[in-house]
Design an enzyme around this catalytic site. Structure first.
Site, PDB file in Angstrom:
ATOM      1  N   VAL A 102      35.536 -35.650  -5.423  1.00 13.45           N
ATOM      2  CA  VAL A 102      35.431 -37.066  -5.061  1.00 13.45           C
ATOM      3  C   VAL A 102      36.630 -37.500  -4.206  1.00 13.45           C
ATOM      4  CG1 VAL A 102      35.209 -39.429  -5.940  1.00 13.45           C
ATOM      5  CG2 VAL A 102      34.012 -37.554  -7.082  1.00 13.45           C
TER       6      VAL A 102
ATOM      7  N   SER B 170      36.786 -42.527   3.970  1.00  5.40           N
ATOM      8  CA  SER B 170      37.688 -43.639   4.283  1.00  5.40           C
ATOM      9  C   SER B 170      38.289 -43.507   5.679  1.00  5.40           C
ATOM     10  CB  SER B 170      38.807 -43.722   3.240  1.00  5.40           C
ATOM     11  OG  SER B 170      38.283 -44.085   1.990  1.00  5.40           O
TER      12      SER B 170
ATOM     13  N   GLY C 180      35.975 -36.206  -0.736  1.00  3.49           N
ATOM     14  CA  GLY C 180      34.925 -37.002  -0.098  1.00  3.49           C
ATOM     15  C   GLY C 180      35.396 -38.390   0.271  1.00  3.49           C
ATOM     16  N   GLU C 181      36.107 -39.046  -0.647  1.00  2.00           N
ATOM     17  CA  GLU C 181      36.580 -40.407  -0.378  1.00  2.00           C
ATOM     18  C   GLU C 181      37.636 -40.417   0.724  1.00  2.00           C
ATOM     19  OE1 GLU C 181      38.093 -44.475  -2.575  1.00  2.00           O
ATOM     20  OE2 GLU C 181      37.699 -42.700  -3.790  1.00  2.00           O
ATOM     21  N   SER C 182      38.500 -39.435   0.742  1.00  2.42           N
ATOM     22  CA  SER C 182      39.516 -39.365   1.797  1.00  2.42           C
ATOM     23  C   SER C 182      38.862 -39.266   3.168  1.00  2.42           C
ATOM     24  CB  SER C 182      40.432 -38.157   1.572  1.00  2.42           C
ATOM     25  OG  SER C 182      41.152 -38.293   0.375  1.00  2.42           O
TER      26      SER C 182
END
Length: 115
Positions: A35, A43, A38-40
């Site tokens: 996660v 974003s 993926g979020e990095s």
């Protein structure tokens, strides 16, 4: 986390991360590490789309883990689903070196003007 960004744009981005140092207690790559990767990437892609004088703020994220890994590297490929003025949504596929999908992360960012 050891994340390495390989390619960055609003529509398509790629990053990779080592399994070593990101394992849970039983030796698998931690689901939270999937996660974070993926979020990095989602974003960064959203921030690029937002452009100068604007910023991206995550408002929703989900992940489906479909396969585990214990060593090597994982690669995240981020593709835009929708790029609007106020929202950006991306899907991030995380794979192993053989191209097997390990996780699918979907993220939506709100795009705001800086004040």
């Amino acid at each position: 986390m050891g994340i390495e960004f390989i390619e960055l744009s609003a529509k398509y981005s790629v990053a990779r991360m080592p399994v070593e140092g990101n394992r849970q207690v039983i030796g698998l790559l931690h689901g939270g590490a999937h996660v974070v990767l993926g979020e990095s990437l989602g974003s960064m892609s959203s921030a690029i789309h937002a452009g100068p004088g604007r910023y991206a703020m995550g408002i929703e994220i989900n992940a489906t883990h479909s396969r585990s890994i214990t060593e090597g590297w994982v690669t995240a490929t981020c593709r835009a689903i929708s790029l609007g003025r106020t929202l950006a949504t991306h899907e991030i596929a995380i794979t192993d070196d053989d191209g097997n999908r390990l996780s699918t992360v979907r993220m939506t960012n709100m795009l705001r003007d800086r004040r």
